[in-house]
Design an enzyme around this catalytic site. Sequence first.
Site, short mmCIF file in Angstrom:
data_model
loop_
_atom_site.label_atom_id
_atom_site.label_comp_id
_atom_site.label_asym_id
_atom_site.label_seq_id
_atom_site.Cartn_x
_atom_site.Cartn_y
_atom_site.Cartn_z
N CYS A 68 -6.10 -3.59 -5.43
CA CYS A 68 -7.40 -4.25 -5.34
C CYS A 68 -8.44 -3.27 -4.83
CB CYS A 68 -7.34 -5.39 -4.34
SG CYS A 68 -6.07 -6.54 -4.73
N TYR B 2 3.69 -9.44 -14.42
CA TYR B 2 3.68 -9.26 -12.96
C TYR B 2 4.46 -10.34 -12.23
CZ TYR B 2 1.28 -9.24 -8.32
OH TYR B 2 0.95 -9.22 -6.99
N HIS C 12 4.75 -9.48 -4.92
CA HIS C 12 3.88 -9.84 -3.79
C HIS C 12 3.86 -11.33 -3.46
CE1 HIS C 12 1.86 -5.99 -5.18
NE2 HIS C 12 2.31 -5.72 -3.97
N ASP D 279 4.85 -4.58 1.23
CA ASP D 279 4.58 -3.52 0.24
C ASP D 279 3.56 -2.54 0.82
OD1 ASP D 279 4.55 -2.12 -2.15
OD2 ASP D 279 3.05 -3.41 -3.07
#
Length: 708
Positions: A31, A170, A173, A266
Site C-alpha cells: 500500500c 490473493y 494477510h 508479515d
Amino acid sequence: MSIHSRFDILFEPVRIGPVTAPNRFYQVPHCNGLGHARPFAEARNRGVKAEGGWGVVSTQEVEIHPTAEVSPFQEGRLWDDRDIPYHQLTTDAIHEHGSLAAIELVHMGHHTPNRSSRLAPLSAVHMPVEGIDPVNARAMSKRDIADLRQWHVDAAIRSMQAGYDIVYVYAAHDMSVLMHFLQARVNTRSDEYGGSVSNRLRLTREILQAVKDAVGHRCAIAFRLAVDELMGPDGIQAHEDGREIVCELAELPDLWDVNVSDWSNDSATARFQPDEGYQLPYTDFVKSVTTKPVVGVGRFTSADKMVAMIKKGQLDFIGAARPSIADPYLPNKIREGRLDMIRECIGCNICVASDNIVAPIRCTQNPTQGEEWRKGWHPESIEPATGDEQILVVGSGPAGLESALQLAERGYRVMLAEAGEQPGGRCIRESRLPGLSSYRRVADYRIGLIRQHRNVDIHIGNALSAQDILDMEIPHVCLATGASWCHNGFGRTHHHGIDLSGAELKILTADDLIKEFAVADSNNPLSDLEPGAPILVYDDDHYYMGGVLAEHLQEAGFAVSLATTESIISSWTVNTLEQEKIQSRLIAKNITLHTNKRVSTINSHNIELACTYGGSTIQSDYAAAVMVTARLPDTGIYQQLKNLSDAVTETDSSRSLQCIGDCHAPSTIAAAVYQGHQYARSFGLSKGSYSADYTREFVNLEKNLRIN
Ligand code: ADP
Ligand code: SF4
C-alpha cells in the site's frame, strides 16, 4: 571478473509463465495511500522503483468489485473499464524502465464494511466484519461464488488491457475472501466449498484456473498465499494445511508469492522481528513442492544474504516492500557495488502507519517517498546549488544530518556542529533502548555519506552558544537542536503540568533515562534506588516511548507499572501494527498496566491515579515516576540569537535563521528527516516553510459534470 560479480546471480533474468523478469528484485504489492485517488502520484511512485532496478514492480491491493471496497483507505481500484486508463499510467511508468508490472487483484470479503458502496460484504459464512463496524457479511451463495469468479476474470482481462504482465490472485494477510475460505476456523460451510482442505481451496483453484484461462496466454498468474498465520492450530500452519494447499495447487500458478499472516506478522517491525529473513522458516519449504518460481519477503537489505538465499534454493526472487520504500534504488546500488549508499529500512513501520491513518505514504529513511510526483522529489538526485553560500547546521540528529547531507549534495559549503560526543541525536540515543537498535541506521547512513563530502566540516563535542554562532559570521543558520521531554507531566491531559510541590519521589523524564541509562554506571539516575524498587511510567504520549521505557526498567530489575490515559497501551502503535504485540509483551514481563488513568495527585511517595471517565481512584507508593507526556522544542539558542542580533531574520535572502525538526515542532524521526530534506531542497529558493508547495490532483469537472 568484476569486483562485485558475487552479486551477478541477483541480476539473472527469470521466466514467469509467459513473461520474463529482467532480474530477481521483486517489489511485492504494498500500500502507499496514493491509489485511485492520486493516479499520477501512484504511477510516479512505482515508476521510480522500476528506474531503481526492481525487475518486477507491483501495485497495492486493487479492489475488483464494490462488494469489497476499503474506503476511506486509498488503494487501487478496477471495478470497470473506466478504471483502466488510470492503471495505464502506472504500467507505462514501470515499462519505461524495462520492468514487469504486476497487479494484485483483491476481494476483501469480511475484511471491510463497505463504508462507501454500502453493499453488504460477502464471506464464506454469515459473520460480523472485521473491526468494530456494526455490519455483518453474508454467506456467499453459489450464485455469489459464480459472480466472484467472473469478477476476477473481468478484472484480469482489464488488467491485461491496462498492460500488466503479472496478475495476482490473493489469499493473504487475512484480508481476502479466498483466504477466509481457506481458514478452517472461518469456513464452516457444509457444501463442497467447506470442510476438507481440498474443499476449502476449491474456490481459489477455480479462480486461479479461470483467470489463467482468460489471460494466461499473455500474463503470468501469481498466487499470493499466507502459508502460516502464526496462531498455531487455530490458523493455517506452514507445515500442516499451509503445505497441503501449496502441494495441491503446486503447478497451477506461474509464480508463488508466499508470506506469513496477518499484516502485523508479515510487516513485523524490527522491535519484534529484528532479523532479516524472519519469514524463511515458514516459507522456504515452498520451493521444494513446486517447480514454479517463488518470491518471499523478510526485510531483505543485505546483498550477501540475498545471494545466499538464491544459492540455497530458498527463493527465486528477492521480495521487498519496505526495503524498496526505504531505497527504491537498492537493486541498482547492489549492481553498481555502491553498498554503502543503500538506505536500509529500519523496520519502524511509519510507512504502514501512513496507510492506516489514510495519508500518502511516508518513510523514516526515505523522505522523498510519496513526494515523487507532487513535489517532484527524486530519491537519488537533487537540484544543484543556486549560489555559493555557507550554511551552519547546529545539531546532528535526523533533521540536522539530513539537511547537512542534502545541502552538501547540492554543492553548498556546510558546517555541522554537534554538542554531544557523537553525531546522530535521538537516533543514536534511542537505539540503546530495547528493540530500537535499528534506529541508528538513520544516523549511520547519513554520517557515512556526509564524511565522503569535502564541503562539510563536522565539529563534534561542540556545544555552540548564540554568541559563538554570531561570532562565526556564517550568514545562514539552520537550528536542528531537538526537543526535550517535559519534567512536570505537561501534555495532552495536563495543560498546566502536574503539581509536583509535594512530591518526594524521584521525578524523571524519558530524556534522563535515554541519555544516561546504563545500569552499572554511577551517573545512572536510578543508581540510588534499591533493586526491585517500584517505578511508575506515566504515558500521555502514546507512541512507543512509554512502553519501551517500561520494558527497559523491568529489564534493569525494577518493579514497573505503566499508567496511560488511553484505554490501550502505546495506542498510536495500532497504526504501526505493534500495539497488540507491545501490550502482550508488557503483560508477559509482569509489568502492571493501568489504562484510562491520569495522574491526579503526587504527595510524598504516593501517586493517585484517577479514571479518565471519572469515579474510581487508586493510590500506590513509588520510588520514582518517569514522565512520558510531551516534548517541547529546544529553542533557547533561537531566542538568544533573535535577541542578540536584529540583523538575523527569517526572511532576508542574504542571511537566514531557521529551526527544523524537533526544535521547530517535535514529531517523529520521519518528520525530522523530512524537514531536514525540505530545508535543503528549498534553500536558496523562494518557497516558504508553510506553503503546501506541491501539485494537487484534481477531478476533471468537465467530464464529471456530464450526467450520463
Ligand atoms: P531532531 O530530531 O530534530 O534531529 P535531535 O534531538 O535528534 O533532534 O538532535 C538534536 C541534536 O542537536 C542533538 O544531538 C544535540 O546534542 C544537538 N544540539 C543541541 N543544542 C546544540 C548546540 N547548542 N550546539 C550543537 N549541538 C547541539
Ligand atoms: Fe522501513 Fe520505516 Fe521506511 Fe517503512 S518507514 S520502509 S519500516 S524505514
